[in-house]
Write a protein that holds these residues in place. Sequence first.
Motif, PDB file in Angstrom:
ATOM      1  N   ARG A  84       9.770   4.164  -9.467  1.00  0.00           N
ATOM      2  CA  ARG A  84       9.263   4.945 -10.457  1.00  0.00           C
ATOM      3  C   ARG A  84       9.972   6.255 -10.873  1.00  0.00           C
ATOM      4  O   ARG A  84      10.018   6.517 -12.030  1.00  0.00           O
TER       5      ARG A  84
ATOM      6  N   PHE B 210       0.962  -1.051   0.079  1.00  0.00           N
ATOM      7  CA  PHE B 210       0.095  -0.036   0.118  1.00  0.00           C
ATOM      8  C   PHE B 210       1.023   1.394  -0.046  1.00  0.00           C
ATOM      9  O   PHE B 210       1.896   1.299   0.669  1.00  0.00           O
ATOM     10  N   GLY B 211       0.581   2.284  -0.686  1.00  0.00           N
ATOM     11  CA  GLY B 211       1.345   3.412  -0.887  1.00  0.00           C
ATOM     12  C   GLY B 211       0.607   4.539  -1.597  1.00  0.00           C
ATOM     13  O   GLY B 211      -0.461   4.790  -1.346  1.00  0.00           O
TER      14      GLY B 211
ATOM     15  N   GLU C 252       5.947  -4.742   7.068  1.00  0.00           N
ATOM     16  CA  GLU C 252       7.091  -3.938   7.104  1.00  0.00           C
ATOM     17  C   GLU C 252       6.913  -2.288   6.628  1.00  0.00           C
ATOM     18  O   GLU C 252       6.279  -2.156   5.519  1.00  0.00           O
TER      19      GLU C 252
ATOM     20  N   ALA D 241       8.903   1.114   5.902  1.00  0.00           N
ATOM     21  CA  ALA D 241      10.284   2.078   5.809  1.00  0.00           C
ATOM     22  C   ALA D 241       9.903   3.400   6.122  1.00  0.00           C
ATOM     23  O   ALA D 241       8.904   4.115   5.480  1.00  0.00           O
TER      24      ALA D 241
ATOM     25  N   LYS E 113       1.788  -7.336  -4.906  1.00  0.00           N
ATOM     26  CA  LYS E 113       3.068  -7.181  -5.350  1.00  0.00           C
ATOM     27  C   LYS E 113       4.121  -8.370  -4.954  1.00  0.00           C
ATOM     28  O   LYS E 113       3.650  -9.258  -4.375  1.00  0.00           O
TER      29      LYS E 113
ATOM     30  N   GLY F 164       6.997   0.693  -7.173  1.00  0.00           N
ATOM     31  CA  GLY F 164       7.479  -0.228  -6.100  1.00  0.00           C
ATOM     32  C   GLY F 164       8.794   0.330  -5.474  1.00  0.00           C
ATOM     33  O   GLY F 164       9.234   1.732  -5.720  1.00  0.00           O
ATOM     34  N   LYS F 165       9.491  -0.266  -4.481  1.00  0.00           N
ATOM     35  CA  LYS F 165      10.627   0.242  -3.754  1.00  0.00           C
ATOM     36  C   LYS F 165      11.688  -0.642  -4.043  1.00  0.00           C
ATOM     37  O   LYS F 165      11.511  -1.758  -4.072  1.00  0.00           O
TER      38      LYS F 165
HETATM   39  N1  ADP Z   1       7.049   3.338   3.600  1.00  0.00           N
HETATM   40  C1  ADP Z   1       6.874   1.917   2.750  1.00  0.00           C
HETATM   41  N2  ADP Z   1       7.509   0.761   3.360  1.00  0.00           N
HETATM   42  C2  ADP Z   1       7.247  -0.419   3.093  1.00  0.00           C
HETATM   43  N3  ADP Z   1       6.861  -0.490   1.731  1.00  0.00           N
HETATM   44  C3  ADP Z   1       6.491   0.322   0.898  1.00  0.00           C
HETATM   45  C4  ADP Z   1       6.526   1.698   1.455  1.00  0.00           C
HETATM   46  N4  ADP Z   1       6.026   2.641   0.659  1.00  0.00           N
HETATM   47  C5  ADP Z   1       5.740   1.901  -0.386  1.00  0.00           C
HETATM   48  N5  ADP Z   1       5.814   0.587  -0.297  1.00  0.00           N
HETATM   49  C6  ADP Z   1       5.827  -0.684  -1.046  1.00  0.00           C
HETATM   50  O1  ADP Z   1       5.845  -0.213  -2.210  1.00  0.00           O
HETATM   51  C7  ADP Z   1       4.643  -0.415  -3.055  1.00  0.00           C
HETATM   52  C8  ADP Z   1       4.498   0.618  -4.294  1.00  0.00           C
HETATM   53  O2  ADP Z   1       4.619   1.850  -3.535  1.00  0.00           O
HETATM   54  P1  ADP Z   1       3.359   3.235  -4.071  1.00  0.00           P
HETATM   55  O3  ADP Z   1       3.692   4.332  -3.229  1.00  0.00           O
HETATM   56  O4  ADP Z   1       2.148   2.825  -4.359  1.00  0.00           O
HETATM   57  O5  ADP Z   1       4.344   3.499  -5.544  1.00  0.00           O
HETATM   58  P2  ADP Z   1       5.558   4.442  -5.782  1.00  0.00           P
HETATM   59  O6  ADP Z   1       6.783   3.624  -5.209  1.00  0.00           O
HETATM   60  O7  ADP Z   1       5.238   4.123  -7.554  1.00  0.00           O
HETATM   61  O8  ADP Z   1       5.368   5.708  -5.573  1.00  0.00           O
HETATM   62  C9  ADP Z   1       3.559  -0.347  -2.286  1.00  0.00           C
HETATM   63  O9  ADP Z   1       2.410  -1.337  -2.652  1.00  0.00           O
HETATM   64  C10 ADP Z   1       4.219  -1.000  -0.888  1.00  0.00           C
HETATM   65  O10 ADP Z   1       4.284  -2.374  -1.106  1.00  0.00           O
END
Ligand code: ADP
Lengths: 407, 407, 407, 110, 110, 110
Positions: E101, D34-35, E60, E62, D56, D87-88
């Motif tokens: 991204r 989720f993000g 998890e 970050a 994911k 993703g990250k």
């Molecule tokens: N702070 C975070 N800690 C852990 N996982 C994260 C965090 N932020 C994003 N993610 C993971 O990365 C995925 C993509 O993040 P998102 O914010 O939706 O897209 P983007 O990275 O393109 O901005 C999320 O579905 C989640 O699994």
Amino acid sequence: MINNGDTAWLLMSAALVMLMTPGLALFYGGMVRRKNVLGTLMHSFSAIAIVSIQWMLVGYSLAFGPDVKGIIGNLDWALLRNVGLLPNPAYAPTVPHLAFMIYQAMFAVITPALISGAFAERMKFSAYVIFVLLWSTLVYDPVAHWVWGVGGWLRYLGVLDFAGGIVVHATSGLSALAAALYIGKRKGAFKEPMPPHNLPMTVIGAGILWFGWFGFNAGSALSAGQLSTLAFVTTHAAAVSATATWILIEWLHRGRPTVFGAATGSIAGLATITPAAGFVGPDSALIIGTLAGAMCYAALNLKPVFGYDDSLDAFGVHGIGGITGTLCVGLFATLALNPAGANGLFLGNARQFYIQLGGVAVVAVYSFLASLVLLKVIDMIAGLRVSEKIEDAGLDISVHGEEGYYL
Amino acid sequence: MINNGDTAWLLMSAALVMLMTPGLALFYGGMVRRKNVLGTLMHSFSAIAIVSIQWMLVGYSLAFGPDVKGIIGNLDWALLRNVGLLPNPAYAPTVPHLAFMIYQAMFAVITPALISGAFAERMKFSAYVIFVLLWSTLVYDPVAHWVWGVGGWLRYLGVLDFAGGIVVHATSGLSALAAALYIGKRKGAFKEPMPPHNLPMTVIGAGILWFGWFGFNAGSALSAGQLSTLAFVTTHAAAVSATATWILIEWLHRGRPTVFGAATGSIAGLATITPAAGFVGPDSALIIGTLAGAMCYAALNLKPVFGYDDSLDAFGVHGIGGITGTLCVGLFATLALNPAGANGLFLGNARQFYIQLGGVAVVAVYSFLASLVLLKVIDMIAGLRVSEKIEDAGLDISVHGEEGYYL
Amino acid sequence: MINNGDTAWLLMSAALVMLMTPGLALFYGGMVRRKNVLGTLMHSFSAIAIVSIQWMLVGYSLAFGPDVKGIIGNLDWALLRNVGLLPNPAYAPTVPHLAFMIYQAMFAVITPALISGAFAERMKFSAYVIFVLLWSTLVYDPVAHWVWGVGGWLRYLGVLDFAGGIVVHATSGLSALAAALYIGKRKGAFKEPMPPHNLPMTVIGAGILWFGWFGFNAGSALSAGQLSTLAFVTTHAAAVSATATWILIEWLHRGRPTVFGAATGSIAGLATITPAAGFVGPDSALIIGTLAGAMCYAALNLKPVFGYDDSLDAFGVHGIGGITGTLCVGLFATLALNPAGANGLFLGNARQFYIQLGGVAVVAVYSFLASLVLLKVIDMIAGLRVSEKIEDAGLDISVHGEEGYYL
Amino acid sequence: MITAIIKHTRFEVVRRALMEVGVLGMTTTEVRGFGRQKGFKEIYRGAEYEVRFLPKVKIEIAVSDDKLDAVIRAIEESARTGEIGDGKIFVTDMGECIRIRTGERGEEAL
Amino acid sequence: MITAIIKHTRFEVVRRALMEVGVLGMTTTEVRGFGRQKGFKEIYRGAEYEVRFLPKVKIEIAVSDDKLDAVIRAIEESARTGEIGDGKIFVTDMGECIRIRTGERGEEAL
Amino acid sequence: MITAIIKHTRFEVVRRALMEVGVLGMTTTEVRGFGRQKGFKEIYRGAEYEVRFLPKVKIEIAVSDDKLDAVIRAIEESARTGEIGDGKIFVTDMGECIRIRTGERGEEAL
Ligand SMILES: Nc1ncnc2c1ncn2[C@@H]1O[C@H](COP(=O)(O)OP(=O)(O)O)[C@@H](O)[C@H]1O
Ligand SMILES: Nc1ncnc2c1ncn2[C@@H]1O[C@H](COP(=O)(O)OP(=O)(O)O)[C@@H](O)[C@H]1O
Ligand SMILES: Nc1ncnc2c1ncn2[C@@H]1O[C@H](COP(=O)(O)OP(=O)(O)O)[C@@H](O)[C@H]1O
């Protein structure tokens, strides 16, 4: 004369019994570990093909064809020669002979598939194919002839088996025991948990089996009327009382009633009433079901004591159930409901009980020994059991090159 | 005169054929990727509703109503006017006319659902609904009239199609090919693995289809007696020999026999025997099944060569099977078993073979072209294919707003 | 005189209705959260056992046995005494009395299982067992007697209920409402998402229910002929129009058509046509199905407004459907199709509408109140609801000691 | 240790890219994340709700320090679609790495 | 990087608590855990055995160092039922964090 | 924090070995891994392809430093079959560990 109602009923029953084998695939398939689900489904599914072909080529003729000394049918009906669209009055006077043939084919199909529960998760598929072919020819077909064939020696002696307590369940159950003993335990059995990977699948399978069993038992009347009705009612009565009994015993014994137990109980009740379905009344069926639940519950709970790994309890359910039911015919049968039957012990005819006992004992011993020999031979020729590595990885990816789920 | 046995059989058969469409939903649903399981189930499930309504409003009348120049039925029976509880002797003299109507409805339902295998995982649902409606009206209903309708021109020419090798399988198979070609490959097809997400579901589906097929083929006798028995037996014979053939070929060719292959083989056998079920003997059926297994195995293995993405092999199984079976009628048919049929080439009547060839060719070409035109029109009006983003995310969450599993 | 065709049909129908309860198990089982899947399957599966036994012991006699003041049957037929293989002309003159008994047993079985949708995921299993037993005896059996029993007071007044709109659906639906209100919401209901854990399972369940419903409705003709054909056709017609209606409304209302909605719609249509199946024509059935889809859609969407947690919508589908259908008999019925029925309001007989209204109202109120009292009593004696901890952990591991999946 | 959370649809491409830069092993897990990416609405019999957690794939790769940058770059390039939700990548320090079969430690164990 | 292992039944509450303290993203995994909490007995056709591994959710997240404490506190408070089995929070050091991204690194990437 | 990726068939043995050396808790995840071990070919209706990712179990164990070596040794010995695919053990540094139920931190929280 062909009767439309009877033909409709027998064809429908044949379809129902056919459906039981996919139902069994589910029933068994849900019980194994995920890595063996397809291998287990394959046992049942391939049995439909293998046995049906054997049946049309020789099996039907061996089982029901013109008698040779009470032991076996000859090959006059091989390849379905002389099996046509006119009724065969000796077996089913109101339906085409081919309808009787195909109905019986479905029984021949499911019987070896039942055995597969004993060696699930560790048998070579090549060995399985050979086993099914030989077993059908050397165990099922002769026994069917003895008990059901015109001229069969057990039939001649008066052994009663309405829909296959001996022919289907005792043969498969005892062969399952032989197989479990011969092939040995699954790696890790009794040491680590091997819970069913998909119990809802097992419950669906039980539901489909139950549904199909109406065709199995009530269809065995070979006509649609009083006898089929009686068999239908006793079938249901035994199934429900076995289910209730199992739930109750498990609740008292383990503190919790399980749906796996309930499903198992229902199959135990159905297997047990099979030989008796057209010979006893509904009240007797309720009692037989109770017995079925109790006996099979005990059998399954004692398995760890004896230490053989009948993985999916083919012996514990079908062997015990088939024997119990066959004996119950000798206890509960009544001529009042089926003049083609007999009176049992409780109506003063102890003789029938001994006949039943003798009949099922002979077949049990024969099935057990013949299966042992067959397995030994196949083991020597082709090997029976997969390697440890394959057992570890699972039959699905190793033997069949597929995986059950990508969820 | 209404016969109770025949009516029981036809109604039961109608129920069996109805069950085939949910069975198909499972068969197909297990094959797709998890993210499209509901979209795929929806194809079949919604077809039951869409086509049944169309059928009662106009479809039945177009297909079976009073003939207009051999091409189509008129609208005298639209909205089921003139379709009542007395028999229609021209079609089924021993059952209520409405029973024949509803039995045929189930055929009309499953046929477009079969096509959906070709464009699974990428078709818009709105386009699907329109396609099914138009296809039923412009392809299924006319072809059913040609082949089965009183006055239909192919029927008049002597084309034989017992239970729908042409009407159901050739039409859907060739339309599937057209659809696969027109809509194009799934994103990533042939490049990345797209294994079935739930093979047990596919195997259950195959079992249910097999069960229902007894209603499909043996029900097509429209009575319970010798003809239904014949069709029942040949159906099972072809299914088992096709299953065994597939297992064997795959074992030899790939080194491993798969349960997915076995299930596919069974459906191939069932589709192939469909047009022949009431015209040939069980021995011929065993041969036809073998042919079915071999032909469809080849077709599926050649697909990557041709490079069209018939995702769930609607063409490879139903198109190839339907055509093969229709030709087999021209080879194996025998008047000895069904006086309403014909002798085939092997009994010296080459003419029947050419008639069958001509009949299936005409329908194949018509179905293919008509479907292409339909798809083109729908594409222009409403768009046929979902966006790449939706295809990536899956139909379930994007198009239907649901997910299949929360396991 | 026993008719083979009729007996074949009734036995087959009994098998079909029996299959509905496992079908319901799947339908409901797929909807709950993973942790409660077995508990939910167990509700249906155990009901088969509990109610069938009760039925053979006393239930059948209470419902259909010799009348006592229009209110209840006496115990002359308890333990199936006087229920034999000769027909009972008062109920079904062409089949063995036992066939009628077992057919009716399957209705008695599924009815309380339907209710279980209301209190899924939070009811004690012990309480459930007691509830089912008492409810069958105190609600189902009397109401069945009132409406269907010879001498029953509602039957005497002319209330028409072809296959159980009042006896099955109104009773279970209103009792479900009572149960949902009494037992209270699931922890977290309406606050956190509780999506179905396995929608394909629910769709399979719907398919099986639909299939079985042909036995339910067309079997209620108790013979195979015109009346069974009529009921078969109207059943299918209502199911498909309700399905289509649901898909359409949801598409318009939510922007996306769901397969869960389509499946729900089909069940709504089937429940609604049940009381009318043998009294109305196919065209009326299409309209009734449309009504069914719309009414039940509204009911389900209004549930959050009222705030009771009828978890799996037993009231919303069966209560609303049963009442709607019963009233539709009073609107659409026609003597032209079934001389044993009546004309409805649209044929100028407003009286029948009021009779239907009165009949269903009385039963609705009785079912609701009786269930409330029963639940209160059971709650006091044994406790109705599991502890919060058990609800958190799920019924499967806590109450049944099993887990659904090890995937 | 590199942990990357990527879209399912990019998985095959990322896998190939990783193999090209010489990655010899990896471990993958199905996760729901989720993000920034908006979820979607699901509809169940009248109840409508927001699903925020999207499926994911998590990829974990133990690499030696010298390959670290190449691997990160390979993932970045192959996993990127430019749309939200790509993703990250997280990098954490690994104290020790052992190959169970041989008992090898450190870089040889990768 | 915060890793929390919690009960399923607290998940929804924890998610809300995290959003309130400004967490913008997280990744969840279905796990099975074992600890002080006793398992339960399962019964399968006569075989009875102890299941020690109970289903839990791993989350998890970050986060930047300045939010670390707030996030930990939020989890602690929202996940606690006071009964055994509530779970654990582990904190590990993260070397680098990249948003695929955009290629952003460090805090912007969270 | 010890992360071990092992074969399913060794799981039961490893679990016992871990309990013997005094491990009181762990968390497991179903993963699919890829490494030296060759995958297998799958066949689906005429399509044949290579599956490289094999199912493995990931075990995560938070341990105090003094137990670290014993635990690693226990895993190594119990998980080893000597055949390719036995898996890996990774060790990472853990900053903090909290027991949610009690709020205990550090070693007591394990
Ligand atoms: N702070 C975070 N800690 C852990 N996982 C994260 C965090 N932020 C994003 N993610 C993971 O990365 C995925 C993509 O993040 P998102 O914010 O939706 O897209 P983007 O990275 O393109 O901005 C999320 O579905 C989640 O699994
Ligand atoms: N040492 C550990 N390493 C990894 N995970 C652990 C450890 N101890 C506990 N866990 C995880 O935390 C969960 C809850 O732990 P448990 O000891 O049962 O309860 P509590 O934390 O309330 O004492 C376990 O199910 C497991 O997933
Ligand atoms: N570099 C790596 N990073 C992450 N996981 C790895 C790595 N290498 C291997 N693994 C994991 O370890 C498992 C076993 O590795 P493999 O190379 O097949 O066997 P072995 O360790 O016996 O040489 C793999 O399936 C994968 O899950």
